[in-house]
Design a protein around this motif. Structure first.
Motif, short mmCIF file in Angstrom:
data_model
loop_
_atom_site.label_atom_id
_atom_site.label_comp_id
_atom_site.label_asym_id
_atom_site.label_seq_id
_atom_site.Cartn_x
_atom_site.Cartn_y
_atom_site.Cartn_z
N MET A 1 54.15 3.70 31.76
CA MET A 1 53.44 3.68 32.89
C MET A 1 53.97 3.19 34.29
O MET A 1 54.76 2.33 34.20
CB MET A 1 52.40 2.69 32.60
CG MET A 1 50.92 2.77 33.71
SD MET A 1 49.50 1.86 33.26
CE MET A 1 48.98 2.75 31.88
N VAL A 2 53.68 3.80 35.43
CA VAL A 2 54.56 3.54 36.57
C VAL A 2 53.70 2.54 37.25
O VAL A 2 52.60 2.21 37.03
CB VAL A 2 54.52 4.78 37.42
CG1 VAL A 2 55.33 5.89 36.82
CG2 VAL A 2 53.25 5.36 37.98
N PRO A 3 54.31 1.66 38.05
CA PRO A 3 53.68 0.37 38.57
C PRO A 3 52.53 0.85 39.44
O PRO A 3 51.49 0.06 39.45
CB PRO A 3 54.73 -0.14 39.53
CG PRO A 3 56.06 0.22 39.02
CD PRO A 3 55.62 1.44 38.27
N SER A 4 52.46 2.22 40.06
CA SER A 4 51.33 2.55 40.76
C SER A 4 49.91 2.44 40.01
O SER A 4 48.68 2.06 40.44
CB SER A 4 51.49 3.82 41.49
OG SER A 4 51.58 5.01 40.43
N GLU A 5 50.12 2.80 38.75
CA GLU A 5 48.95 3.06 37.72
C GLU A 5 48.66 1.51 37.22
O GLU A 5 47.61 1.05 37.19
CB GLU A 5 49.27 3.88 36.52
CG GLU A 5 49.36 5.20 36.95
CD GLU A 5 49.47 6.39 35.95
OE1 GLU A 5 48.77 7.19 35.62
OE2 GLU A 5 50.42 5.86 35.09
N VAL A 339 62.75 4.25 35.04
CA VAL A 339 62.72 3.37 35.74
C VAL A 339 63.11 3.52 37.34
O VAL A 339 62.37 2.75 38.11
CB VAL A 339 63.90 2.33 35.27
CG1 VAL A 339 64.25 1.00 36.09
CG2 VAL A 339 63.79 1.89 33.94
N ARG A 340 63.84 4.32 37.54
CA ARG A 340 63.90 4.89 39.12
C ARG A 340 62.70 5.24 39.59
O ARG A 340 62.24 4.74 40.62
CB ARG A 340 65.22 5.74 39.25
CG ARG A 340 66.55 5.15 38.98
CD ARG A 340 67.57 6.29 39.55
NE ARG A 340 67.43 7.48 38.96
CZ ARG A 340 68.06 7.93 37.78
NH1 ARG A 340 69.03 7.08 37.44
NH2 ARG A 340 67.87 9.10 37.18
N GLU A 341 61.88 6.22 38.88
CA GLU A 341 60.75 6.62 39.27
C GLU A 341 59.73 5.63 39.77
O GLU A 341 58.95 5.69 40.41
CB GLU A 341 60.45 7.79 38.43
CG GLU A 341 61.22 9.11 38.32
CD GLU A 341 60.59 9.98 37.40
OE1 GLU A 341 61.25 11.46 37.41
OE2 GLU A 341 59.78 9.63 36.68
N GLN A 342 59.58 4.45 38.45
CA GLN A 342 58.78 3.34 38.68
C GLN A 342 59.17 2.71 40.03
O GLN A 342 57.97 2.36 40.84
CB GLN A 342 59.03 2.51 37.41
CG GLN A 342 58.33 3.24 36.01
CD GLN A 342 58.90 2.51 34.95
OE1 GLN A 342 59.16 1.26 35.05
NE2 GLN A 342 58.71 2.96 33.82
N ARG A 343 60.12 2.43 40.46
CA ARG A 343 60.69 1.50 41.62
C ARG A 343 59.86 2.53 42.69
O ARG A 343 59.73 1.81 43.87
CB ARG A 343 62.11 1.39 41.58
CG ARG A 343 62.44 0.44 40.44
CD ARG A 343 64.09 0.28 40.63
NE ARG A 343 64.39 -0.68 39.65
CZ ARG A 343 65.68 -0.76 39.07
NH1 ARG A 343 66.64 -0.02 39.49
NH2 ARG A 343 65.95 -1.66 38.13
N VAL A 344 60.42 3.61 42.76
CA VAL A 344 59.82 4.76 44.06
C VAL A 344 58.45 4.60 44.23
O VAL A 344 57.97 4.32 45.42
CB VAL A 344 60.52 5.88 43.75
CG1 VAL A 344 59.94 6.85 44.92
CG2 VAL A 344 62.03 6.03 43.97
#
Length: 383
Positions: A1-5, A339-344
């Motif tokens: 789950m990405v941080p935005s969610e 992980v890179r996508e989560q940070r972005v």
């Protein structure tokens, strides 16, 4: 789950599509993030799942929308999409692509008499402006959206805008048009028609001396005459056009409109989404949420990239099966990408923590048919 969610509330797309109070959904975002596909998928789901009579309008000249809906072409007239599953819902789906010259011609025909319309159509400046003049597409997009809304035939209008900086031009169309109409140069060009019909050249020569010579030298007397004639011919209808554009702008600020930002977990796309979100907030326009497309997640998220790589090295040293080694390395690469996508993605959430969000997994192939659109619609609506 990405941080935005994780940080933001989940985006309930079905609630938006089913709400009879929502009549317009505007999809915005950078180019190449799946915005056109998202708009088509939302429109299809609104028709099939929620029984709404829906039209999707694309302002992007790309042909992807027509192809994905099984249509041979799209033009300025809504075309009904056949072969979709609306038997139980009673909905309908129509699609169209903005033709800015055709829309401009229709505005002229609707608001002038036939003789005046023929004069306008024959004017060289009109011919150029209606086809290629900077800003005309955005003006006509606002006009077309206003027309569709005013007709009252649609339960829902889904708008697929150009890449976001151009979409900002779409939002700016009424103000830019007002500045154009109220500008000093335009008033000078209108002055001959409002002062007894003297030619532009004679009027400017008598009233402005060196100014007229400079203008004539730069753009030529004939072009100056064409421009003056064009402005004078449209003078009677410009005010109405501005009024309608400003009315449409107010509709975009109303509760019946929902803006959806579409992005991919890439720095440029997320930056564009954040820029647009800030602009919507400034303009007090209703931002419903963020759709984050093409997200990657490993099948075993509990297995980290470092552990996967370490296991691959050990297995290779011990003479393990080469296929298993490659699978471990592939998993490590995918975990690193996730992980890179989560940070972005977190950059947007940190700036706009209250904006609801939903992530859509990257698809194995491009969407090119209605079944693919259904899959995307289900993914967007999954909370």
């Amino acid at each position: 789950m990405v941080p935005s969610e994780a940080a933001a509330p989940p985006l309930d797309v079905d609630q938006i599509l089913a709400d009879p109070g929502v009549r317009i959904v505007v999809c915005c975002g950078a180019g190449g993030v799946g915005k056109t596909t998202t708009a088509a998928a939302l429109a299809l789901r609104a028709a099939e799942r929620h029984g709404r009579r829906t039209v999707v309008l694309t302002i992007d000249p790309a042909r992807r929308l027509a192809q994905s809906l099984g249509l041979t072409e799209l033009d300025n007239t809504p075309r009904q999409v056949k072969g979709i599953d609306v038997e139980s819902s009673g909905g309908e789906l129509h699609a169209m692509m903005l033709d800015m010259k055709r829309t401009f011609d229709d505005v002229v025909l609707a608001h002038t008499d036939p003789a005046k319309a023929a004069e306008i159509f024959a004017n060289p400046f009109y011919q150029a402006m209606s086809s290629t003049f900077a800003g005309t597409q955005e003006y006509m997009a606002m006009e077309k959206l206003g027309q569709l809304h005013a007709r009252g035939e649609w339960d829902l209008i889904v708008v697929d805008t150009p890449p976001s900086r151009s979409a900002l031009d779409f939002l700016d169309a009424p103000a830019r048009l007002s500045r154009f109409l109220d500008g000093r140069m335009l008033r000078l060009l209108l002055a001959p028609a409002r002062s007894g019909g003297r030619s532009m050249f004679s009027f400017v020569t008598a009233g402005f001396g060196m100014f007229s010579k400079a203008v004539q030298k730069v753009i030529g007397a004939q072009l100056l005459t064409d421009l003056s004639g064009f402005v004078a011919a449209l003078d009677s209808m410009f005010g109405g056009f501005r009024q309608r554009a400003e009315q449409t702008y107010r509709i975009l600020q109303a509760r019946e409109t929902a803006f959806l930002l579409v992005a991919a977990p890439e720095p440029d796309a997320v930056r564009e989404a954040a820029y647009f979100a800030g602009r919507l907030r400034e303009e007090r326009m209703p931002l419903a949420g963020l759709v984050l497309n093409r997200v990657h997640r490993p099948t075993l998220p509990e297995l980290s990239a470092a552990d996967s790589l370490a296991a691959a090295v050990r297995l290779a040293d011990e003479g393990g099966h080469p296929g298993t080694v490659e699978v471990l390395r592939a998993h490590a690469a995918l975990a690193q990408q996730a992980v890179r996508e989560q940070r972005v993605a977190a950059r947007f959430t940190e700036a706009f923590p209250a904006v609801p969000a939903v992530s859509v997994m990257a698809q194995p192939a491009d969407v090119h048919d209605v079944d693919g659109l259904r899959t995307i619609g289900e993914a967007i609506s999954r909370r």
